[in-house]
Design a protein around this motif. Structure first.
Motif, PDB file in Angstrom:
ATOM      1  N   MET A 141      21.280  31.485  61.787  1.00  0.00           N
ATOM      2  CA  MET A 141      21.540  30.242  62.513  1.00  0.00           C
ATOM      3  C   MET A 141      20.397  29.255  62.254  1.00  0.00           C
ATOM      4  O   MET A 141      19.239  29.626  62.308  1.00  0.00           O
ATOM      5  CB  MET A 141      21.620  30.550  64.006  1.00  0.00           C
ATOM      6  CG  MET A 141      22.216  29.443  64.797  1.00  0.00           C
ATOM      7  SD  MET A 141      22.160  29.777  66.587  1.00  0.00           S
ATOM      8  CE  MET A 141      22.796  31.420  66.726  1.00  0.00           C
ATOM      9  N   THR A 142      20.697  27.980  61.935  1.00  0.00           N
ATOM     10  CA  THR A 142      19.640  27.008  61.697  1.00  0.00           C
ATOM     11  C   THR A 142      19.681  25.953  62.791  1.00  0.00           C
ATOM     12  O   THR A 142      20.734  25.704  63.379  1.00  0.00           O
ATOM     13  CB  THR A 142      19.824  26.318  60.334  1.00  0.00           C
ATOM     14  OG1 THR A 142      21.100  25.701  60.324  1.00  0.00           O
ATOM     15  CG2 THR A 142      19.706  27.305  59.202  1.00  0.00           C
ATOM     16  N   GLN A 143      18.534  25.341  63.069  1.00  0.00           N
ATOM     17  CA  GLN A 143      18.487  24.297  64.095  1.00  0.00           C
ATOM     18  C   GLN A 143      17.643  23.152  63.632  1.00  0.00           C
ATOM     19  O   GLN A 143      16.689  23.317  62.887  1.00  0.00           O
ATOM     20  CB  GLN A 143      17.894  24.880  65.378  1.00  0.00           C
ATOM     21  CG  GLN A 143      18.966  25.506  66.239  1.00  0.00           C
ATOM     22  CD  GLN A 143      18.551  25.524  67.696  1.00  0.00           C
ATOM     23  OE1 GLN A 143      17.445  25.151  68.047  1.00  0.00           O
ATOM     24  NE2 GLN A 143      19.466  25.958  68.544  1.00  0.00           N
ATOM     25  N   GLU A 144      17.981  21.972  64.077  1.00  0.00           N
ATOM     26  CA  GLU A 144      17.250  20.778  63.704  1.00  0.00           C
ATOM     27  C   GLU A 144      16.130  20.534  64.705  1.00  0.00           C
ATOM     28  O   GLU A 144      16.072  21.152  65.757  1.00  0.00           O
ATOM     29  CB  GLU A 144      18.234  19.600  63.640  1.00  0.00           C
ATOM     30  CG  GLU A 144      19.291  19.787  62.552  1.00  0.00           C
ATOM     31  CD  GLU A 144      18.701  20.342  61.253  1.00  0.00           C
ATOM     32  OE1 GLU A 144      17.711  19.811  60.737  1.00  0.00           O
ATOM     33  OE2 GLU A 144      19.216  21.347  60.746  1.00  0.00           O
ATOM     34  N   PRO A 145      15.194  19.576  64.421  1.00  0.00           N
ATOM     35  CA  PRO A 145      14.093  19.325  65.349  1.00  0.00           C
ATOM     36  C   PRO A 145      14.600  18.956  66.728  1.00  0.00           C
ATOM     37  O   PRO A 145      15.657  18.347  66.870  1.00  0.00           O
ATOM     38  CB  PRO A 145      13.362  18.146  64.712  1.00  0.00           C
ATOM     39  CG  PRO A 145      13.885  18.004  63.345  1.00  0.00           C
ATOM     40  CD  PRO A 145      15.161  18.740  63.234  1.00  0.00           C
ATOM     41  N   ASP A 146      13.836  19.333  67.758  1.00  0.00           N
ATOM     42  CA  ASP A 146      14.224  19.055  69.131  1.00  0.00           C
ATOM     43  C   ASP A 146      13.768  17.643  69.504  1.00  0.00           C
ATOM     44  O   ASP A 146      12.618  17.420  69.870  1.00  0.00           O
ATOM     45  CB  ASP A 146      13.559  20.100  70.041  1.00  0.00           C
ATOM     46  CG  ASP A 146      13.960  19.893  71.486  1.00  0.00           C
ATOM     47  OD1 ASP A 146      14.642  18.893  71.770  1.00  0.00           O
ATOM     48  OD2 ASP A 146      13.570  20.737  72.313  1.00  0.00           O
ATOM     49  N   PRO A 191      19.730  46.673  76.343  1.00  0.00           N
ATOM     50  CA  PRO A 191      20.774  47.553  75.818  1.00  0.00           C
ATOM     51  C   PRO A 191      22.100  46.800  75.710  1.00  0.00           C
ATOM     52  O   PRO A 191      22.481  46.079  76.635  1.00  0.00           O
ATOM     53  CB  PRO A 191      20.862  48.668  76.870  1.00  0.00           C
ATOM     54  CG  PRO A 191      19.560  48.619  77.596  1.00  0.00           C
ATOM     55  CD  PRO A 191      19.089  47.200  77.552  1.00  0.00           C
ATOM     56  N   GLY A 192      22.758  46.930  74.578  1.00  0.00           N
ATOM     57  CA  GLY A 192      24.066  46.305  74.363  1.00  0.00           C
ATOM     58  C   GLY A 192      23.998  44.844  73.950  1.00  0.00           C
ATOM     59  O   GLY A 192      25.009  44.262  73.565  1.00  0.00           O
ATOM     60  N   LYS A 193      22.808  44.241  73.994  1.00  0.00           N
ATOM     61  CA  LYS A 193      22.673  42.823  73.617  1.00  0.00           C
ATOM     62  C   LYS A 193      22.616  42.710  72.093  1.00  0.00           C
ATOM     63  O   LYS A 193      21.826  43.432  71.458  1.00  0.00           O
ATOM     64  CB  LYS A 193      21.378  42.298  74.234  1.00  0.00           C
ATOM     65  CG  LYS A 193      21.155  40.812  74.169  1.00  0.00           C
ATOM     66  CD  LYS A 193      19.949  40.533  75.078  1.00  0.00           C
ATOM     67  CE  LYS A 193      19.524  39.125  75.113  1.00  0.00           C
ATOM     68  NZ  LYS A 193      18.363  38.957  76.024  1.00  0.00           N
ATOM     69  N   PRO A 194      23.417  41.816  71.501  1.00  0.00           N
ATOM     70  CA  PRO A 194      23.347  41.691  70.038  1.00  0.00           C
ATOM     71  C   PRO A 194      21.927  41.306  69.608  1.00  0.00           C
ATOM     72  O   PRO A 194      21.298  40.455  70.221  1.00  0.00           O
ATOM     73  CB  PRO A 194      24.339  40.563  69.720  1.00  0.00           C
ATOM     74  CG  PRO A 194      25.261  40.528  70.885  1.00  0.00           C
ATOM     75  CD  PRO A 194      24.444  40.950  72.080  1.00  0.00           C
ATOM     76  N   ARG A 195      21.457  41.978  68.546  1.00  0.00           N
ATOM     77  CA  ARG A 195      20.079  41.746  68.104  1.00  0.00           C
ATOM     78  C   ARG A 195      19.827  40.278  67.772  1.00  0.00           C
ATOM     79  O   ARG A 195      18.771  39.729  68.045  1.00  0.00           O
ATOM     80  CB  ARG A 195      19.769  42.615  66.885  1.00  0.00           C
ATOM     81  CG  ARG A 195      19.356  44.008  67.290  1.00  0.00           C
ATOM     82  CD  ARG A 195      18.728  44.752  66.146  1.00  0.00           C
ATOM     83  NE  ARG A 195      19.747  45.267  65.244  1.00  0.00           N
ATOM     84  CZ  ARG A 195      19.477  45.988  64.154  1.00  0.00           C
ATOM     85  NH1 ARG A 195      18.247  46.232  63.816  1.00  0.00           N
ATOM     86  NH2 ARG A 195      20.440  46.443  63.387  1.00  0.00           N
ATOM     87  N   GLN A 196      20.860  39.617  67.180  1.00  0.00           N
ATOM     88  CA  GLN A 196      20.684  38.223  66.766  1.00  0.00           C
ATOM     89  C   GLN A 196      20.444  37.318  67.979  1.00  0.00           C
ATOM     90  O   GLN A 196      19.703  36.336  67.895  1.00  0.00           O
ATOM     91  CB  GLN A 196      21.913  37.765  65.952  1.00  0.00           C
ATOM     92  CG  GLN A 196      21.655  36.582  65.045  1.00  0.00           C
ATOM     93  CD  GLN A 196      20.420  36.732  64.149  1.00  0.00           C
ATOM     94  OE1 GLN A 196      20.176  37.802  63.562  1.00  0.00           O
ATOM     95  NE2 GLN A 196      19.617  35.685  64.049  1.00  0.00           N
ATOM     96  N   VAL A 197      21.067  37.668  69.115  1.00  0.00           N
ATOM     97  CA  VAL A 197      20.863  36.890  70.357  1.00  0.00           C
ATOM     98  C   VAL A 197      19.408  37.066  70.820  1.00  0.00           C
ATOM     99  O   VAL A 197      18.728  36.097  71.185  1.00  0.00           O
ATOM    100  CB  VAL A 197      21.852  37.343  71.457  1.00  0.00           C
ATOM    101  CG1 VAL A 197      21.538  36.675  72.786  1.00  0.00           C
ATOM    102  CG2 VAL A 197      23.290  37.063  71.026  1.00  0.00           C
ATOM    103  N   SER A 198      18.924  38.305  70.774  1.00  0.00           N
ATOM    104  CA  SER A 198      17.525  38.565  71.159  1.00  0.00           C
ATOM    105  C   SER A 198      16.572  37.764  70.271  1.00  0.00           C
ATOM    106  O   SER A 198      15.625  37.144  70.750  1.00  0.00           O
ATOM    107  CB  SER A 198      17.189  40.048  71.030  1.00  0.00           C
ATOM    108  OG  SER A 198      18.072  40.815  71.795  1.00  0.00           O
TER     109      SER A 198
END
Ligand SMILES: C[S@@+](CC[C@H](N)C(=O)[O-])C[C@H]1O[C@@H](n2cnc3c(N)ncnc32)[C@H](O)[C@@H]1O
Length: 270
Positions: free
Chosen positions: A1-6, A74-81
């Motif tokens: 996932m990419t994000q632009e400047p805040d 536990p159970g949380k997708p790694r990418q979300v973490s």
């Protein structure tokens, strides 16, 4: 996932700086002088280490230290973490302070959060850089006496290796990371490594004999304790105890004969 400047954060950032350092594997001993200086000088330290001794040592160097472990569940997708960790790091940097993030091993090897936080900080115009450290592969070369130059060296993440049919050369050294968590996309305590190891063994036996020796390797954090090195015939891989910290080493098959024509061209001796 990419994000632009805040763009919502408009405060001046004269002091904002991000340095991501590695702590290696040897408890405390792998910390470079540059990493230690960054940890000492930072206004805020965030860490993801695993070893409580190292976290304690960092706390001694800089009492502001806070762990990023809480983003795992536990159970949380790694990418979300990982995304939460990046957001956490950037929130601290955007408070106009020097933030040092300490990650175990090499901070840029199989470590999304460090690279991504640096990328987004730089998009915001904030100075950000990485300080390397020993990775599991570095310790593996040392502990197992392997020189990657001898036969070449291929290094893959084990689930990625299977899912994308990575093309490899069995006459060259093969290193597979995260072999104890093949197919684990969410965090699962007590993950069963056997089904993934069985799929991997099935694929590898198409390229190597059943009795080809493979080594499950775990570096030791302590000088006084040896690394865990378990060598088994390939067919026995699914029965071999492996953890989230296991890296698999598959030694090369015998070299194929040298191409004499290429040799002649390289040496000018036809
Ligand atoms: C998320 S990656 C982190 C790699 C780390 N940044 C590095 O530079 O080595 C986790 C994988 O690193 C390897 N690893 C972690 N701890 C290890 C250890 N003590 N010995 C050998 N390999 C290890 C395993 O392949 C594990 O699945």
């Amino acid at each position: 996932m990419t994000q632009e400047p805040d763009s919502s954060v408009q405060m001046p950032r004269e002091n904002a700086q991000l340095v991501v350092v590695g702590t290696g594997y040897r408890a405390v001993g792998d910390l470079t002088i540059e990493a230690k200086a960054s940890l000492e000088q930072a206004d805020k330290v965030l860490c993801l280490i695993g070893d409580p001794l190292v976290t304690q040592h960092i706390q001694h160097l800089n009492p502001t230290v806070e762990t990023l472990d809480g983003h795992y569940a536990p159970g949380k997708p790694r990418q979300v973490s990982y995304e939460e960790m990046v957001q956490h790091i950037l929130a601290e940097v955007r408070r106009d302070q020097f933030v040092c993030v300490a990650l175990y091993g090499h901070p840029g090897v199989f470590a999304y959060a460090g690279h991504e936080a640096i990328r987004r900080a730089q998009l915001d115009g904030i100075p950000a850089r990485m300080v390397p450290a020993s990775s599991a592969e570095d310790w593996l070369f040392a502990d197992l006496g392997i020189d990657p130059a001898t036969h070449g060296c291929q290094s893959f993440e084990a689930t990625d290796f299977l899912l994308h049919h990575r093309v490899f050369d069995p006459t060259s050294l093969l290193i597979l990371w995260q072999v104890g968590v093949i197919g684990m996309f969410d965090r699962v305590p007590d993950f069963d490594a056997r089904p993934g190891a069985a799929v991997l063994a099935e694929l590898l036996t198409m390229h190597y004999p059943d009795d080809h020796p493979v080594t499950a390797y775990e570096a030791s954090p302590y000088v006084a304790a040896p690394p865990r090195v378990t060598t088994v015939p390939l067919a026995k891989l699914p029965d071999t105890p492996m953890s989230a910290a296991t890296t698999l080493v598959v030694p090369p098959l015998p070299e194929r004969p040298m191409d004499r024509d290429v040799l002649a061209r390289l040496t000018g001796r036809a």
